[in-house]
Design an enzyme around this catalytic site. Structure first.
Site, PDB file in Angstrom:
ATOM      1  N   HIS A 123       0.725  -1.333  -0.130  1.00 26.95           N
ATOM      2  CA  HIS A 123      -0.009   0.139  -0.007  1.00 26.95           C
ATOM      3  C   HIS A 123       0.883   1.233  -0.070  1.00 26.95           C
ATOM      4  O   HIS A 123       0.578   2.148  -0.653  1.00 26.95           O
ATOM      5  CB  HIS A 123      -0.944  -0.083   1.160  1.00 26.95           C
ATOM      6  CG  HIS A 123      -1.818   1.345   1.281  1.00 26.95           C
ATOM      7  ND1 HIS A 123      -3.149   1.480   1.057  1.00 26.95           N
ATOM      8  CD2 HIS A 123      -1.318   2.364   2.351  1.00 26.95           C
ATOM      9  CE1 HIS A 123      -3.227   2.593   1.580  1.00 26.95           C
ATOM     10  NE2 HIS A 123      -2.149   3.242   2.193  1.00 26.95           N
ATOM     11  N   GLU A 124       1.886   1.211   0.881  1.00 27.56           N
ATOM     12  CA  GLU A 124       2.632   2.548   0.874  1.00 27.56           C
ATOM     13  C   GLU A 124       3.583   2.582  -0.443  1.00 27.56           C
ATOM     14  O   GLU A 124       3.755   3.767  -0.985  1.00 27.56           O
ATOM     15  CB  GLU A 124       3.781   2.139   2.095  1.00 27.56           C
ATOM     16  CG  GLU A 124       2.992   2.266   3.507  1.00 27.56           C
ATOM     17  CD  GLU A 124       2.039   3.363   3.375  1.00 27.56           C
ATOM     18  OE1 GLU A 124       2.380   4.648   3.067  1.00 27.56           O
ATOM     19  OE2 GLU A 124       1.122   3.332   4.153  1.00 27.56           O
ATOM     20  N   HIS A 162       1.377   4.369  -2.817  1.00 29.52           N
ATOM     21  CA  HIS A 162       1.387   5.566  -2.711  1.00 29.52           C
ATOM     22  C   HIS A 162       2.427   6.439  -3.550  1.00 29.52           C
ATOM     23  O   HIS A 162       2.547   7.566  -4.206  1.00 29.52           O
ATOM     24  CB  HIS A 162       1.559   6.222  -1.373  1.00 29.52           C
ATOM     25  CG  HIS A 162       0.120   6.287  -0.622  1.00 29.52           C
ATOM     26  ND1 HIS A 162      -1.068   6.820  -0.894  1.00 29.52           N
ATOM     27  CD2 HIS A 162      -0.259   5.752   0.694  1.00 29.52           C
ATOM     28  CE1 HIS A 162      -1.943   6.702  -0.274  1.00 29.52           C
ATOM     29  NE2 HIS A 162      -1.470   6.087   0.822  1.00 29.52           N
ATOM     30  N   GLU A 205      -6.332   7.161  -0.540  1.00 32.44           N
ATOM     31  CA  GLU A 205      -6.349   5.918   0.142  1.00 32.44           C
ATOM     32  C   GLU A 205      -6.904   4.632  -0.445  1.00 32.44           C
ATOM     33  O   GLU A 205      -6.415   3.659  -0.630  1.00 32.44           O
ATOM     34  CB  GLU A 205      -6.876   6.143   1.627  1.00 32.44           C
ATOM     35  CG  GLU A 205      -6.056   6.890   2.448  1.00 32.44           C
ATOM     36  CD  GLU A 205      -4.721   6.584   2.538  1.00 32.44           C
ATOM     37  OE1 GLU A 205      -4.578   5.294   2.783  1.00 32.44           O
ATOM     38  OE2 GLU A 205      -3.934   7.497   2.652  1.00 32.44           O
TER      39      GLU A 205
END
Length: 286
Positions: free
Chosen positions: A130-131, A134, A195
Site C-alpha cells: 500500500h505504501e 502511494h 487511500e
C-alpha cells in the site's frame, strides 16, 4: 480521473489561500499569498522526505540490519517495477506506516515497531505494498504539499483575526473562519481519494488483497487507542499514515476502515485470490 480531481482540489486550496490574502491585504495581499504558496510548494517538493522522516525520528535500515523487513520491501519494489526506496523503522508502539518523497526515484517507506510486532508477514507485505502504491501513484508529494498549504492557511487566518481592522472586520472575520474550514475539507477529500487508490494498487502489487484487509482490521483500532506523539504535535501528519490516529468520521483523513475492507474483499473476488470472508470476522484475523 483521480489525478484531475486532485489537481482541481489543489488549485482550489491555492485559490483559498489567495482569497484570504486578498481579504486581509487587497491585491497586494493576494500576490504575496500566491508567492508564499509557491515558495512553500517548492521547498516541500525538494525536502518532503527529509521533513517527514525527521519529524518521526525514523532510522534507516538495510539488508544487514533488518534483512527480513528490508527484503520484503525489496521484493515488493521488484514486483511493482519500481526503484528500491529507502527503508525506515520508527520506534513507536502505535501500529502504522507511511511513505514519503517527491517521486519514485527519491522515495522512502517506513513502518513503526508497533506495526511490525502486531502483524504477520503477509499482513506487513500488504501494508508496505500500500505504501509503495502511494509512491508509484505520486501521492506522497501532493499530500505533503496540501498539508503545507492548509497549515499556512490556518496561520494566515490567525494572523488576520489578530490584525483585522474595523473597516473590513466582517469580511475578514468570515474569511478567517471559513477559509481554514474549507481548506480542511479539500485536504481530507484529497487524502480519502488517495487511500482507496493505494489500497487497490497495493493489493495488485502484493497479490494479497485479503492480507491488507486483515492488516487494516487489526491495526485500525489500536492506532486510535495507542498514543502517537508525532500526530499529536503535528496533526497534519495524520494523513500520511495507512490508518487514522484519531476517531472522527467527519474529519478523518481516511475513509472508514470498514469501507476499505469491503473494497478489498470485492477486489479479492475479482482477482480470484480466495473466498470472500470479512476481515472483521475474528476467524480471519489469524
Amino acid at each position: 480521473m483521480n489525478m484531475l480531481k486532485t489537481t482541481m482540489l489543489l488549485a482550489a486550496l491555492t485559490a483559498l489561500f489567495m482569497a484570504l490574502g486578498y481579504t486581509l491585504g487587497g491585491s497586494g495581499g493576494a500576490m504575496i499569498s500566491l508567492l508564499v504558496a509557491a515558495g512553500m510548494n517548492l521547498f516541500t517538493f525538494w525536502n518532503a522526505d527529509k521533513i517527514v522522516l525527521k519529524m518521526h525520528n525514523a532510522r534507516e535500515v538495510d539488508a544487514q540490519s533488518e534483512p527480513n523487513f528490508y527484503g520484503l520491501v525489496a521484493n515488493l519494489a521488484r514486483r511493482a517495477n519500481m526503484p528500491m526506496p529507502r527503508v525506515y523503522i520508527v520506534d513507536n508502539p502505535n501500529p502504522n506506516a507511511f511513505a514519503t518523497g517527491r517521486n519514485p526515484e527519491n522515495a522512502a517507506v517506513a513502518a513503526t515497531t508497533g506495526l511490525l510486532s502486531m502483524l504477520s508477514r503477509d499482513e506487513v507485505e500488504g501494508v508496505m505494498a500500500h505504501e509503495l502504491a502511494h509512491v508509484k501513484n505520486r501521492d506522497t508529494l501532493i499530500m505533503t504539499m496540501v498539508a503545507t498549504i492548509a497549515g499556512a492557511l490556518s496561520m494566515l487566518a490567525n494572523f488576520g483575526m489578530f490584525f483585522r481592522s474595523e473597516r473590513n472586520g466582517l469580511a475578514t472575520l468570515l474569511a478567517v473562519l471559513i477559509a481554514p474550514f474549507a481548506a480542511m475539507i479539500v485536504q481530507l477529500a484529497i487524502s480519502r481519494t488517495r487511500e482507496y487508490g493505494a489500497d487497490r494498487t497495493g493489493a495488485e502489487i502484493s497479490g494479497k488483497p485479503l492480507a491488507l484487509a486483515a492488516a487494516l482490521a487489526k491495526i485500525s483500532g489500536a492506532a486510535q487507542a495507542i498514543p502517537n506523539p508525532v500526530s499529536e504535535r503535528n496533526p497534519s501528519a495524520a494523513q500520511l499514515y495507512i490508518v487514522p490516529t484519531h476517531i472522527s468520521e467527519m474529519f478523518s483523513t481516511h475513509p472508514a476502515t470498514e469501507n476499505r475492507i469491503a473494497e478489498l474483499e470485492a477486489l479479492a473476488e475479482q482477482m480470484g485470490s480466495g473466498p470472500r470472508r470479512s476481515a472483521l470476522d475474528p476467524l480471519s484475523r489469524g
